[in-house]
Motif scaffolding. Sequence first.
Motif, mmCIF file in Angstrom:
data_model
loop_
_atom_site.group_PDB
_atom_site.id
_atom_site.type_symbol
_atom_site.label_atom_id
_atom_site.label_comp_id
_atom_site.label_asym_id
_atom_site.label_seq_id
_atom_site.Cartn_x
_atom_site.Cartn_y
_atom_site.Cartn_z
ATOM 1 N N GLN A 1 0.836 -1.212 0.000
ATOM 2 C CA GLN A 1 0.000 0.000 0.000
ATOM 3 C C GLN A 1 0.865 1.254 0.000
ATOM 4 O O GLN A 1 0.578 2.229 -0.693
ATOM 5 N N VAL A 2 1.938 1.216 0.786
ATOM 6 C CA VAL A 2 2.822 2.376 0.878
ATOM 7 C C VAL A 2 3.545 2.619 -0.438
ATOM 8 O O VAL A 2 3.716 3.764 -0.879
ATOM 9 N N LYS A 3 3.982 1.549 -1.097
ATOM 10 C CA LYS A 3 4.720 1.670 -2.366
ATOM 11 C C LYS A 3 3.929 2.464 -3.400
ATOM 12 O O LYS A 3 4.495 3.239 -4.175
ATOM 13 N N ASN A 4 2.634 2.261 -3.405
ATOM 14 C CA ASN A 4 1.794 2.925 -4.401
ATOM 15 C C ASN A 4 1.699 4.430 -4.205
ATOM 16 O O ASN A 4 1.228 5.138 -5.090
ATOM 17 N N LYS A 5 2.140 4.914 -3.047
ATOM 18 C CA LYS A 5 2.012 6.335 -2.734
ATOM 19 C C LYS A 5 3.283 7.138 -3.012
ATOM 20 O O LYS A 5 3.273 8.355 -2.905
ATOM 21 N N PHE A 6 4.375 6.454 -3.379
ATOM 22 C CA PHE A 6 5.648 7.156 -3.532
ATOM 23 C C PHE A 6 6.217 7.060 -4.943
ATOM 24 O O PHE A 6 5.653 6.400 -5.825
ATOM 25 N N ARG A 7 7.340 7.694 -5.149
ATOM 26 C CA ARG A 7 7.970 7.761 -6.471
ATOM 27 C C ARG A 7 8.497 6.396 -6.899
ATOM 28 O O ARG A 7 8.771 5.530 -6.064
ATOM 29 N N ASP A 8 8.662 6.239 -8.198
ATOM 30 C CA ASP A 8 9.197 4.986 -8.717
ATOM 31 C C ASP A 8 10.627 4.734 -8.231
ATOM 32 O O ASP A 8 11.042 3.582 -8.086
ATOM 33 N N ILE A 9 11.382 5.816 -7.986
ATOM 34 C CA ILE A 9 12.778 5.635 -7.569
ATOM 35 C C ILE A 9 12.904 5.298 -6.079
ATOM 36 O O ILE A 9 13.966 4.894 -5.616
ATOM 37 N N ASP A 10 11.808 5.467 -5.312
ATOM 38 C CA ASP A 10 11.845 5.144 -3.890
ATOM 39 C C ASP A 10 11.689 3.638 -3.690
ATOM 40 O O ASP A 10 11.035 2.955 -4.482
ATOM 41 N N THR B 1 8.554 -3.804 11.043
ATOM 42 C CA THR B 1 9.423 -2.716 10.600
ATOM 43 C C THR B 1 9.432 -2.575 9.087
ATOM 44 O O THR B 1 9.623 -3.552 8.360
ATOM 45 N N LEU B 2 9.213 -1.336 8.631
ATOM 46 C CA LEU B 2 9.360 -0.997 7.217
ATOM 47 C C LEU B 2 10.574 -0.087 7.058
ATOM 48 O O LEU B 2 10.874 0.734 7.930
ATOM 49 N N ALA B 3 11.263 -0.232 5.932
ATOM 50 C CA ALA B 3 12.363 0.674 5.599
ATOM 51 C C ALA B 3 12.025 1.375 4.295
ATOM 52 O O ALA B 3 11.505 0.758 3.362
ATOM 53 N N LEU B 4 12.285 2.668 4.239
ATOM 54 C CA LEU B 4 12.114 3.443 3.011
ATOM 55 C C LEU B 4 13.471 4.010 2.615
ATOM 56 O O LEU B 4 14.141 4.645 3.428
ATOM 57 N N ILE B 5 13.871 3.764 1.392
ATOM 58 C CA ILE B 5 15.095 4.346 0.847
ATOM 59 C C ILE B 5 14.668 5.413 -0.155
ATOM 60 O O ILE B 5 13.987 5.104 -1.140
ATOM 61 N N LYS C 1 2.246 8.808 8.048
ATOM 62 C CA LYS C 1 1.471 8.728 9.279
ATOM 63 C C LYS C 1 -0.027 8.621 9.013
ATOM 64 O O LYS C 1 -0.765 8.050 9.803
ATOM 65 N N ASP C 2 -0.460 9.182 7.893
ATOM 66 C CA ASP C 2 -1.879 9.122 7.525
ATOM 67 C C ASP C 2 -2.263 7.777 6.920
ATOM 68 O O ASP C 2 -3.444 7.456 6.819
ATOM 69 N N LYS C 3 -1.268 6.994 6.511
ATOM 70 C CA LYS C 3 -1.546 5.755 5.790
ATOM 71 C C LYS C 3 -1.363 4.495 6.635
ATOM 72 O O LYS C 3 -1.941 3.458 6.327
ATOM 73 N N LEU C 4 -0.555 4.575 7.689
ATOM 74 C CA LEU C 4 -0.214 3.377 8.447
ATOM 75 C C LEU C 4 -1.191 3.136 9.588
ATOM 76 O O LEU C 4 -1.517 4.053 10.334
ATOM 77 N N PRO C 5 -1.654 1.898 9.757
ATOM 78 C CA PRO C 5 -2.572 1.585 10.866
ATOM 79 C C PRO C 5 -1.815 1.453 12.181
ATOM 80 O O PRO C 5 -0.703 0.932 12.229
#
Length: 266
Positions: free
Chosen positions: A178-187, A196-200, A217-221
């Motif tokens: 779900q989070v992947k769909n909200k960010f840039r392709d390069i992220d 635990t999630l990691a974002l690069i 913060k608005d997306k994570l339960p």
Amino acid sequence: MGEKKNSKSILIVDDSRLIRLIVKDILGVEGYDVETAATAEEAILKVKNKKELFDLVIVDINLPNQNGFEFIRKLKSQAEYKNIPVMILSGDATPPSVRQAIEVGAVEYLIKPFKAAELLKRVVKLIGYVEEGDHYPELKELLRKEINRAKRSNVNLSLVLAQCEEKTKVEISKIAEQVKNKFRDIDTVFEVDKNTLALILPVTGADGTAVVIKKLKDKLPGKWYFGISIYPDNGKNEGELINFAKESVMKEISNSVQEREEAKEK
């Protein structure tokens, strides 16, 4: 470093409610099953009533009625706890206290105030990690590649570690999707372990990362804590970046617990 297993239990014995909450939250986020006691008497009852042995006992020296040394002697007099590690967590750093701790059977001695990362380091040394199948090796490899790109282009790179306070009802892999769909392709959004999630985030500095976290913060339960590290300011390699982000997470946990306690007192 100890062998990993699904469940490891720790007993915290300290008369400070704030210390009990901070230690419980720091270790709880890492997957440990943590119980607390405010007195030696309460701790002995918890030991007697627990079906399985605690893997580690963390004790303050200055306890009401019965001090930590007396509690450790009583604990170690039980045959099943003879080889269970005990760690002192105390503001008393005098040589006599350290010597007495060794004499009664404590194997670690951490001084208050302590850094969250140092607490976790000592716990891992004594009983190992909890999580099975964590993906930190893969995260390091991904970070190494992105650091090389950032170095060549002379740009920032951000790492965000997001840790859930408790296990969510939604699988972390589904949250990651779900989070992947909200960010840039390069992220890169990466599932490190069960909470635990990691974002690069390539070409992203502190300001841009703050925007990302606000969006997250608005997306994570549930309740989540965030640790940030920026290349090259907070680390020159993947290990340094991960360690800095972990320390940031644990500081946020400590601050959050302290703020909640202060709010209750008002």
